[in-house]
Design a protein around this motif. Sequence first.
Motif, PDB file in Angstrom:
ATOM      1  N   MET A 134       6.978  11.809  -1.372  1.00  0.00           N
ATOM      2  CA  MET A 134       7.326  10.500  -1.896  1.00  0.00           C
ATOM      3  C   MET A 134       8.817  10.202  -1.824  1.00  0.00           C
ATOM      4  SD  MET A 134       4.674   8.801  -2.564  1.00  0.00           S
ATOM      5  CE  MET A 134       5.536   7.432  -3.299  1.00  0.00           C
ATOM      6  N   PHE A 149       9.602   8.863   1.544  1.00  0.00           N
ATOM      7  CA  PHE A 149       9.135   7.486   1.721  1.00  0.00           C
ATOM      8  C   PHE A 149      10.022   6.501   0.964  1.00  0.00           C
ATOM      9  CE2 PHE A 149       5.449   9.431   3.533  1.00  0.00           C
ATOM     10  CZ  PHE A 149       4.892   8.467   4.345  1.00  0.00           C
ATOM     11  N   SER A 160       2.178   2.383  -2.293  1.00  0.00           N
ATOM     12  CA  SER A 160       0.861   2.800  -2.783  1.00  0.00           C
ATOM     13  C   SER A 160       0.334   3.912  -1.883  1.00  0.00           C
ATOM     14  CB  SER A 160      -0.109   1.611  -2.763  1.00  0.00           C
ATOM     15  OG  SER A 160      -1.391   2.005  -3.174  1.00  0.00           O
ATOM     16  N   ASN A 161      -0.018   5.046  -2.490  1.00  0.00           N
ATOM     17  CA  ASN A 161      -0.450   6.214  -1.714  1.00  0.00           C
ATOM     18  C   ASN A 161      -1.955   6.411  -1.846  1.00  0.00           C
ATOM     19  OD1 ASN A 161      -0.717   8.565  -0.305  1.00  0.00           O
ATOM     20  ND2 ASN A 161       0.480   9.833  -1.712  1.00  0.00           N
ATOM     21  N   MET A 205       0.610   4.104   2.078  1.00  0.00           N
ATOM     22  CA  MET A 205       0.572   5.428   2.694  1.00  0.00           C
ATOM     23  C   MET A 205      -0.891   5.864   2.794  1.00  0.00           C
ATOM     24  SD  MET A 205       3.511   7.252   0.359  1.00  0.00           S
ATOM     25  CE  MET A 205       3.110   8.893   0.977  1.00  0.00           C
ATOM     26  N   HIS A 206      -1.163   6.765   3.730  1.00  0.00           N
ATOM     27  CA  HIS A 206      -2.543   7.203   3.909  1.00  0.00           C
ATOM     28  C   HIS A 206      -2.613   8.697   4.194  1.00  0.00           C
ATOM     29  CE1 HIS A 206      -2.546   2.833   4.697  1.00  0.00           C
ATOM     30  NE2 HIS A 206      -3.683   2.889   4.037  1.00  0.00           N
TER      31      HIS A 206
END
Length: 517
Positions: free
Chosen positions: A347, A350, A436-437, A460-461
């Motif tokens: 995170m 990111f 948003s993950n 995010m994925h």
Amino acid sequence: MPTEVRVPALGESVTEATVATWFKKPGDAVAVDEMLCELETDKVTVEVPSPAAGVLAEIVAAEGETVSPDALLAQIDESGQGAAPKAEKAEAAKEKEQPQASDDAAAKTPEGQKKMSGKSVDVMVPALGESVTEATVATWFKKVGDSVAADEMLCELETDKVSVEVPAPAAGVLAEIIAEEGATVDAKAKLAVITEGAEGDAPAPAKPAEKDGADAKEDAAPAKASGKDVEDAPSAKKAMAEKGVSRDQVTGSGRDGRVMKEDVAGASAAPKAAVPATPRKAEDTAREERVKMTRLRQTIARRLKDAQNTAAMLTTYNEADMSGIMELRNEYKDAFEKKHKVKLGFMSFFVKACVHALHEVPEVNAEIDGTDVVYKNYVNMGIAVGTPNGLVVPVVRDAQDKSFAEIEKEIGELGAKGRDGKLSMADMQGGTFTISNGGVYGSLMSSPILNPPQSGILGMHKIQERPVAIGGEVVIRPMMYLALSYDHRIVDGKGAVTFLVRVKEALEDPRRLLMDL
């Protein structure tokens, strides 16, 4: 001079709260930092501790009242610890004399009319807030014929922002319920009628309800306990209803065994028969369960739909090779954790990559206010966190000024507070952009919905090994799909694509962040 108890800080954009529950009554002794009452806003529950030790001399804002920030809630007498209880006893004696007089008068009437003697008092919907026009009757804690004490909780209403407890305006017998559970009422509606001064006759009408067995025993316990001191927290009642947990499955940690919201989290759901809200003819009815949405869930649904209806929302996609970050983490994770006492996760990379890209494409970090565009010269990064009660978005403030370690620590602290239900309004306000993950749940690709009034959200994925062509050869790399949803009213396609490409470049080669490239 009495010590004042005032509404604590609620957050920069929160203008009001509702007094949900008082855990103390006038005359009670209180210790420093002992919880006095609970306030509810449209997002969180706020506990109000005692600022001093002494006696609760006066409650200024009763349960159900709407109060503004820094409003006076109560007063504590630090010196006269014996005075308040005496006053309370005198008041109680006075109230006791009044029902007795009514009972004496009632004794002269026929036996069948004795329970309805005395003055009729209307139970009205309490103040809901200036912008709230209606509420739903969620739960009645008393039934017709039950004896009620003054200020004892009768029922609970739900609005789109808070739960509101309705106390009894007088002591007596609940003579009539006008608004049943599930009914929608306006801000000035009548909920019930109490016959004042008839409390001595309450047990007789209530006896037939004992045939309901275990349910009647559960209902009888709060009535005998004389009211609100042992009533469970409204947030706890909601949690029990949502999880299908019965009251006897939860051990209360609050005063006098009162069940708090956190007590429900560890309780397992009790098996129960599915009961539809309305009669159904289909054969599958017995295998279905109908649960009414809470007002909070209805608000979430409405806001998400409003975001789709208001913004010109569009999503652009890309993918990033995560091998560079993974190699960097593997090389430095031990040294990083040893020095900073926190693990090096994805995170922080990111957040840093988004901050870098937002500097180049500032409109993604802006918002529309009427006919103006408000550009933010700072980045308050919202991090979507899944909790037992739903999705919340705490904010890492001034992320542009924070190091990897500071970001990781703050995300960890906010995530823990979110899972424990301890996020404050201040923790969730002021975000300018959101990450948003969905990857933590296994999502391979999605189109995230904007968090108004923000103009951008990055999805995010899952990191998945896939074959990719590099230098004319097919190799296996850990790849992640990235999705940027943005408001096309303020962000053009070129800006959105540029933003996502800059995030991709920074993730694939983290050294670019150090070089400001």
